[in-house]
Design a protein around this motif. Structure first.
Motif, mmCIF file in Angstrom:
data_model
loop_
_atom_site.group_PDB
_atom_site.id
_atom_site.type_symbol
_atom_site.label_atom_id
_atom_site.label_comp_id
_atom_site.label_asym_id
_atom_site.label_seq_id
_atom_site.Cartn_x
_atom_site.Cartn_y
_atom_site.Cartn_z
ATOM 1 N N GLY A 1 0.600 -0.909 0.516
ATOM 2 C CA GLY A 1 0.017 0.080 -0.319
ATOM 3 C C GLY A 1 1.021 1.238 -0.456
ATOM 4 O O GLY A 1 0.397 2.654 -0.114
ATOM 5 N N ALA A 2 2.129 1.070 -0.017
ATOM 6 C CA ALA A 2 3.303 2.764 0.088
ATOM 7 C C ALA A 2 3.683 2.236 -1.047
ATOM 8 O O ALA A 2 4.082 1.529 -2.260
ATOM 9 C CB ALA A 2 3.914 1.536 1.253
ATOM 10 N N VAL A 3 3.434 3.936 -1.464
ATOM 11 C CA VAL A 3 4.299 4.275 -2.556
ATOM 12 C C VAL A 3 5.983 4.365 -3.070
ATOM 13 O O VAL A 3 6.207 5.080 -1.104
ATOM 14 C CB VAL A 3 4.241 5.644 -3.369
ATOM 15 N N GLN A 4 6.289 3.495 -3.733
ATOM 16 C CA GLN A 4 7.989 3.583 -3.476
ATOM 17 C C GLN A 4 8.524 4.598 -4.835
ATOM 18 O O GLN A 4 7.806 5.314 -5.182
ATOM 19 C CB GLN A 4 7.897 1.895 -3.718
ATOM 20 N N PRO A 5 9.661 4.651 -4.870
ATOM 21 C CA PRO A 5 10.326 5.808 -5.404
ATOM 22 C C PRO A 5 10.056 4.828 -7.036
ATOM 23 O O PRO A 5 9.884 4.249 -7.018
ATOM 24 C CB PRO A 5 12.448 5.280 -5.182
ATOM 25 N N ALA A 6 10.291 6.358 -7.881
ATOM 26 C CA ALA A 6 10.343 5.841 -9.545
ATOM 27 C C ALA A 6 10.924 4.656 -10.186
ATOM 28 O O ALA A 6 12.553 4.463 -10.054
ATOM 29 C CB ALA A 6 9.882 7.090 -10.333
ATOM 30 N N VAL A 7 10.713 3.865 -10.795
ATOM 31 C CA VAL A 7 11.572 2.918 -11.415
ATOM 32 C C VAL A 7 11.625 3.118 -13.018
ATOM 33 O O VAL A 7 12.630 2.260 -12.925
ATOM 34 C CB VAL A 7 10.536 0.905 -11.514
ATOM 35 N N MET A 8 10.472 4.365 -13.119
ATOM 36 C CA MET A 8 10.861 4.930 -14.248
ATOM 37 C C MET A 8 10.458 5.737 -14.601
ATOM 38 O O MET A 8 9.399 6.049 -13.932
ATOM 39 C CB MET A 8 10.215 3.802 -15.721
ATOM 40 N N THR A 9 11.400 6.928 -14.905
ATOM 41 C CA THR A 9 11.171 8.166 -15.399
ATOM 42 C C THR A 9 11.156 9.052 -16.583
ATOM 43 O O THR A 9 11.879 8.021 -17.712
ATOM 44 C CB THR A 9 11.732 9.330 -14.232
ATOM 45 N N GLY A 10 10.385 10.068 -17.173
ATOM 46 C CA GLY A 10 10.736 9.896 -18.294
ATOM 47 C C GLY A 10 9.900 11.607 -19.300
ATOM 48 O O GLY A 10 9.392 11.996 -18.027
ATOM 49 N N ASN A 11 10.671 11.700 -20.302
ATOM 50 C CA ASN A 11 9.793 13.056 -20.391
ATOM 51 C C ASN A 11 9.416 12.536 -21.847
ATOM 52 O O ASN A 11 10.961 12.621 -22.737
ATOM 53 C CB ASN A 11 11.024 14.266 -20.191
#
Length: 394
Positions: free
Chosen positions: A23-33
């Motif tokens: 239920g807890a949000v983790q750091p991003a496994v993918m980022t993009g633009n």
């Protein structure tokens, strides 16, 4: 499962994917633009996964944004390391009086948000267009609007009022405050690291958009932005606080609404004063008097408003810098801290020079009366947390 967090602008789409664990949000496994989304543009998608950055040029056709979403959908399907998406969290700049916390989007919500377009014309219409496009591209996923104004929803009454007739205040003409997703992330990060974070905190989100926020016990008490995203600090292309008499003067000379809006949102700030650029990095590299004047004025306005925020708090225990300029411009941080020396601020020059925006760094010198931090912000994670909480509540 994961939350897809997005920030849709006029010509760009930023995205990040945040897994859910218990239920807890983790750091991003993918980022993009994805850039090049303006009419006639060619979408260019860049993303980082497992430490590797990749790029793909998309075939635009007649609708660059639709092509971008097709490319994003294909990318998510092709990458086995990316969890299934449970919902899409959208950064929306203005929630007005109606939305004090995140909300699942339907047609009624969109209609209310569109009425706020004139209060944030650089952002709000594009945020809403993004939601509409994602609803069409991902019809089975809940679309969650997460508001920059929500962090300031409980501002003290005296901090939210303008000295205008009561009827206008009752209609919603009041101070709302912005950059709330960033401030929520900064505040949460500080609370995990410093006991002083529960005291008197001054947060500086300094970038193309810029504002300050005074917080106590983790809650917003005052902020430099107001009814719209124009108020307060000088910004990249926005004027910040301006004597309303200037606008009356220009109206007397025949300036209409659209010309004034363009002046205030797109032709002022660092760009307007320097005549060169809204990019602080370019101004730092330029030796002209105009560039240096723009930097000096930006710095002065930060210092002046920092004094006002400190007065609202009755002093400051901790200052945190964030945003593109706040995270990367060591010279700006040094100049601001030097000017705030009267508050007992003492900067460690070596630590400050080494803080380049990728890591959380404490930069005050031993003996400083005020803790100093550089906190790279993560608005996407905060939006993902808000979306996950909303889904769990329902």
């Amino acid at each position: 499962m994961a939350i897809l967090s997005v920030n849709a602008g006029s010509s760009t789409l930023k995205f990040s994917i945040h897994p859910l664990q218990d239920g807890a949000v983790q750091p991003a496994v993918m980022t993009g633009n994805i850039q090049g989304l303006e009419p006639g543009g060619t979408p260019d998608m860049r993303w980082t996964l497992d430490g590797r950055t990749q790029q793909r040029t998309l075939s635009a056709g007649s609708d660059a944004f639709a092509a971008a979403l097709d490319g994003l959908r294909s990318l998510l399907a092709a990458e086995a390391a990316v969890p299934d998406i449970e919902a899409v969290a959208h950064r929306v700049v203005h929630g007005g009086r109606s939305f004090r916390s995140s909300v699942q989007v339907d047609d009624e919500v969109l209609a209310k948000l569109e009425r706020l377009n004139s209060l944030a014309p650089l952002h709000q219409p594009h945020n809403i267009d993004g939601i509409r496009a994602f609803r069409a591209a991902f019809p089975g996923l809940p679309q969650i609007a997460c508001f920059d104004t929500a962090f300031h929803a409980d501002l003290p009454e005296v901090a939210s009022r303008f000295a205008l007739p009561r009827a206008l205040h009752d209609e919603g003409v009041r101070r709302y405050g912005f950059h709330g997703l960033s401030y929520q992330y900064i505040m949460g990060t500080l609370l995990d690291r410093s006991p002083r974070a529960r005291g008197r905190v001054l947060m500086a989100h300094l970038g193309n958009g810029a504002s300050l926020c005074a917080a106590h016990e983790g809650r917003s008490q005052a902020t430099t932005m107001g009814f719209s995203a124009l108020d307060g600090l000088m910004m990249g292309t926005r004027s910040g606080t301006l004597d309303a008499g200037v606008l009356l003067y220009l109206m007397e000379r025949g300036w209409n609404h659209d010309r004034l809006q363009t002046l205030l949102y797109k032709q002022s700030g660092l760009l307007g004063v320097s005549g060169l650029s809204a990019d602080m990095r370019r101004l730092r590299a330029d030796g002209s008097d105009a560039a240096q004047e723009a930097i000096a004025l930006f710095t002065y306005r930060v210092v002046r408003e920092a004094g006002a925020m400190a007065a609202c708090l009755g002093g400051v225990d901790l200052i945190a810098f964030s945003g593109g300029i706040g995270e990367h411009d060591a010279a700006l941080r040094a100049d601001v801290c030097a000017a705030l020396g009267w508050m007992g601020v003492q900067l460690d020059e070596a630590r400050n020079a080494q803080a380049v925006g990728d890591d959380i760094v404490r930069i005050d010198a031993e003996g400083s009366a005020v803790e100093l931090w550089v906190i790279p912000t993560d608005e996407g994670r905060v939006a993902a947390q808000a979306a996950a909480a909303l889904l769990a509540a329902h």
